[in-house]
Motif scaffolding. Structure first.
Motif, PDB file in Angstrom:
ATOM      1  N   ALA A  40       0.857  -1.187   0.000  1.00 30.91           N
ATOM      2  CA  ALA A  40       0.000   0.000   0.000  1.00 30.91           C
ATOM      3  C   ALA A  40       0.890   1.232   0.000  1.00 30.91           C
ATOM      4  O   ALA A  40       2.048   1.183   0.433  1.00 30.91           O
ATOM      5  CB  ALA A  40      -0.904   0.016   1.223  1.00 30.91           C
ATOM      6  N   ASN A 201     -10.336   5.139  -1.053  1.00 31.87           N
ATOM      7  CA  ASN A 201     -10.407   4.947   0.394  1.00 31.87           C
ATOM      8  C   ASN A 201      -9.607   6.052   1.078  1.00 31.87           C
ATOM      9  O   ASN A 201      -8.408   6.167   0.843  1.00 31.87           O
ATOM     10  CB  ASN A 201      -9.811   3.566   0.719  1.00 31.87           C
ATOM     11  N   VAL A 203      -8.292   7.295   4.567  1.00 27.71           N
ATOM     12  CA  VAL A 203      -8.141   6.871   5.960  1.00 27.71           C
ATOM     13  C   VAL A 203      -7.776   8.083   6.803  1.00 27.71           C
ATOM     14  O   VAL A 203      -6.857   8.832   6.470  1.00 27.71           O
ATOM     15  CB  VAL A 203      -7.021   5.809   6.094  1.00 27.71           C
ATOM     16  N   ASP A 224      -4.530   9.374   4.717  1.00 26.35           N
ATOM     17  CA  ASP A 224      -3.862   8.431   3.806  1.00 26.35           C
ATOM     18  C   ASP A 224      -4.935   7.977   2.844  1.00 26.35           C
ATOM     19  O   ASP A 224      -5.938   7.398   3.259  1.00 26.35           O
ATOM     20  CB  ASP A 224      -3.325   7.257   4.621  1.00 26.35           C
ATOM     21  N   GLY A 226      -6.085   6.006  -0.894  1.00 23.52           N
ATOM     22  CA  GLY A 226      -5.652   5.055  -1.904  1.00 23.52           C
ATOM     23  C   GLY A 226      -6.725   4.855  -2.953  1.00 23.52           C
ATOM     24  O   GLY A 226      -7.868   4.539  -2.632  1.00 23.52           O
TER      25      GLY A 226
END
Ligand code: SER
Length: 584
Positions: A40, A201, A203, A224, A226
């Motif tokens: 990731a 996504n 976070v 964060d 993605g």
């Protein structure tokens, strides 16, 4: 919109919003032996998420090459990939929920032109560790997502952590509605019927989970995010699977052209595993029997099995590599640079696999018939391990073969044996200086056992004055230095070679014993650097032919070695001769 355009739009959009573009970290993590691959975008950034200052500031954006292999066996369906690219933007103690959501929404609707009605989002429902994320839901409402498209779920869906411990937090996920009908009344973004596809996504990383499972607040709040590039390309291009996008199209088309048997799953596996292998090799990966190397080996070997399924000549690999280099070099210029390395590594692995495949399949069929006779439908773990250990058959390959025969394999037992083997290989690698062992792959292991046989044979043919003075092993050949004054005659060489081959033919088990050093010396064990060993020593015994102090690893039976051949005998230094030999 092509994948590379999406990537560029993403980097530019966040740059415009004050982010610095940073390069993708390599797939093989630097200074982190705890994980096999970068899985990731946040992984290489962990120290900065924990508070260390990043040289490029507090707002970063990048594309990150990722490999995830937990679902390797799912590849072949319409969505799983082992290699993928993740676009990510980070706030390191900078902006938080509101700005992050605003930017995501703007990027999706203005830059990618996704109709707002197609977007649904999910938020964290709250539990004893962290409250319900009303703030996030409010931010979504403010940008224009109506309440009925805002869902709340628990930790299973809306919490993100890499592994068991580390920085973590609630997340908010964005979903794209493909327009398919709901599969049921309850159908919602957490359903995987295919109506909703997760696209991004974010976070909100404010917590740290420690080993004991306790959560504490981080020094700084981070964001964060993605976004999976292949999936986004697929959706924007109106395709059903990533294999229909321009990333895979050329190779998929070529496979259709050269296949003799039609099977879409096999084509996907070949296309996916080839791209993944190429990316891993570009970042320095090499096939081997342990850890990262083993994953790469599995990918290449599974791909080859599926080329065989489609009856595609394996020589075509080189063309397939060229197609991928040409098609993907704009996204990954390193592919062009490494074209020759890619071909060499993949071809060498193919050659190794082909050699073992024929033998292994025969062996497998024999075993299957035996199991069937007994009225069972499970291939036992020992057999699966033997196919792996002796013939280099990845267990997935055995599993697939079993499935084709209406059977299953005992995976648990295999995994136990595999672990045991890995531990031994590691111990062997640590001791490698003792035998001059260069690696612990399958061939190296065979050569290692062959040096013991050669040592013993030389002592019979030339006399007891012969002792090992050194050795050097690669996957292709062995070199063995020993004490002896004269050039060996043709007859001596033939005798030595014949003896080794005789012992191989006798199928002698190779035993691993631990004993006291004195005892080992008493029993006449050969040892090169006796002073380097501790009180308890590891000894390998091959019937009554050879006993040597050694850290291993070795094959379990001499029959695994094949045919031994001396290629050259020459002087190494004064009083030391050198033999170069191969197993064929
Ligand atoms: N770390 C999160 C993920 O991998 C967001 O980047 O989904």
């Amino acid at each position: 919109m092509k994948a590379i355009e999406i990537r560029n739009k993403y980097l530019n959009f966040f740059k415009k919003n004050g982010h610095e573009i940073i390069p993708s970290a390599p797939l093989i993590p630097e200074n982190d032996p705890s994980v096999l691959f970068t899985t990731a975008g946040m992984q290489p950034l962990v120290p900065y998420l924990l508070g260390e200052k990043h040289p490029n500031g507090t707002r970063l954006v990048d594309y990150q090459k990722c490999v995830r292999t937990n679902d390797i066996e799912e590849v072949g369906d319409n969505r799983h990939l082992t290699y993928f690219e993740m676009l990510g933007n980070w706030s390191l103690g900078d902006y938080f929920k509101e700005e992050s959501i605003k930017m995501s929404y703007e990027f999706l609707t203005k830059e990618l032109n996704i109709e707002p009605e197609k977007i649904s989002v999910t938020c964290f429902a709250g539990d004893e560790d962290c409250p319900r994320d009303e703030v996030t839901a409010k931010c979504w409402k403010e940008v224009g997502i109506p309440e009925e498209r805002i869902y709340f779920f628990g930790k299973d869906d809306n919490w993100w952590i890499a592994g068991e411990e580390g920085p973590c937090g609630p997340d908010t996920e964005m979903f794209y509605d493909t327009g398919k009908p709901k599969c049921s009344e309850e159908c919602n973004p957490s359903c995987d019927c295919g109506k909703y596809v997760e696209i991004w996504n974010n976070v909100f990383m404010e917590y740290f989970k420690d080993k004991s499972g306790k959560y504490t607040k981080l020094k700084q709040h981070n964001v964060d995010t993605g976004l999976g590039l292949e999936r986004m390309a697929m959706l924007l291009q109106g395709k059903e699977t990533p294999f229909e996008t321009e990333i895979f199209e050329p190779i998929m088309n070529k496979l259709v052209e050269i296949q003799k048997v039609d099977n879409i799953e096999s084509r996907r596996i070949i296309a996916e595993h080839l791209r993944s292998s190429m990316m891993i090799i570009c970042d320095g990966g090499k096939p081997s029997n342990i850890d990262r190397g083993y994953i790469l080996r599995r990918l290449i070997r599974r791909m080859i099995r599926h080329m065989n399924n489609l009856q595609i000549p394996l020589e075509e690999l080189s063309t397939l590599i060229d197609i991928n280099v040409e098609n993907l070099k704009e996204m990954y210029p390193i592919l062009e640079e490494k074209r020759e390395t890619l071909k060499t590594v993949i071809t060498e692995e193919k050659d190794k696999f082909v050699k073992t495949l024929t033998k292994g399949e025969k062996e497998f069929i024999k075993e299957i018939e035996e199991v069937k006779k007994q009225g069972k439908d499970i291939v036992d773990g020992k057999m699966v391990f033997r196919l792996y250990d002796t013939y280099g058959f990845p267990p997935e390959v055995t599993e697939e073969l079993a499935r084709e025969n209406g059977m299953q394999i005992d995976k648990k037992e295999f995994e136990r044996l595999f672990k045991e083997h890995q531990e031994k290989s590691r111990a062997g690698a640590e001791q490698k200086f003792k035998g001059g062992l260069a690696g612990t792959g399958e061939m190296e292991t065979k050569y290692h056992t062959a040096t013991h046989l050669l040592n013993a044979a030389l002592r019979q043919v030339l006399g007891e004055h012969v002792h090992q003075r050194g050795s050097n092993i690669t996957a292709e050949r062995m070199r063995f230095d020993f004490s002896h004054d004269n050039k060996m005659t043709e007859e001596e060489k033939q005798k030595t070679e014949a003896l080794v081959n005789e012992w191989i033919a006798e199928a002698i088990p190779v035993e691993h014993i631990e004993m006291k050093k004195e005892e080992a010396i008493k029993s006449g064990a050969e040892a090169m650097f006796i002073e380097k060993y501790g009180d308890i020593v590891s000894v390998y015994k091959i019937g009554d032919k050879s006993i040597e102090l050694c850290g291993g690893p070795h094959v379990s039976n001499t029959s695994e070695l094949g045919h031994f051949k001396i290629k050259k005998e020459e002087s190494s230094s004064s009083g030391v001769r050198r033999i170069k030999a191969i197993l064929e």
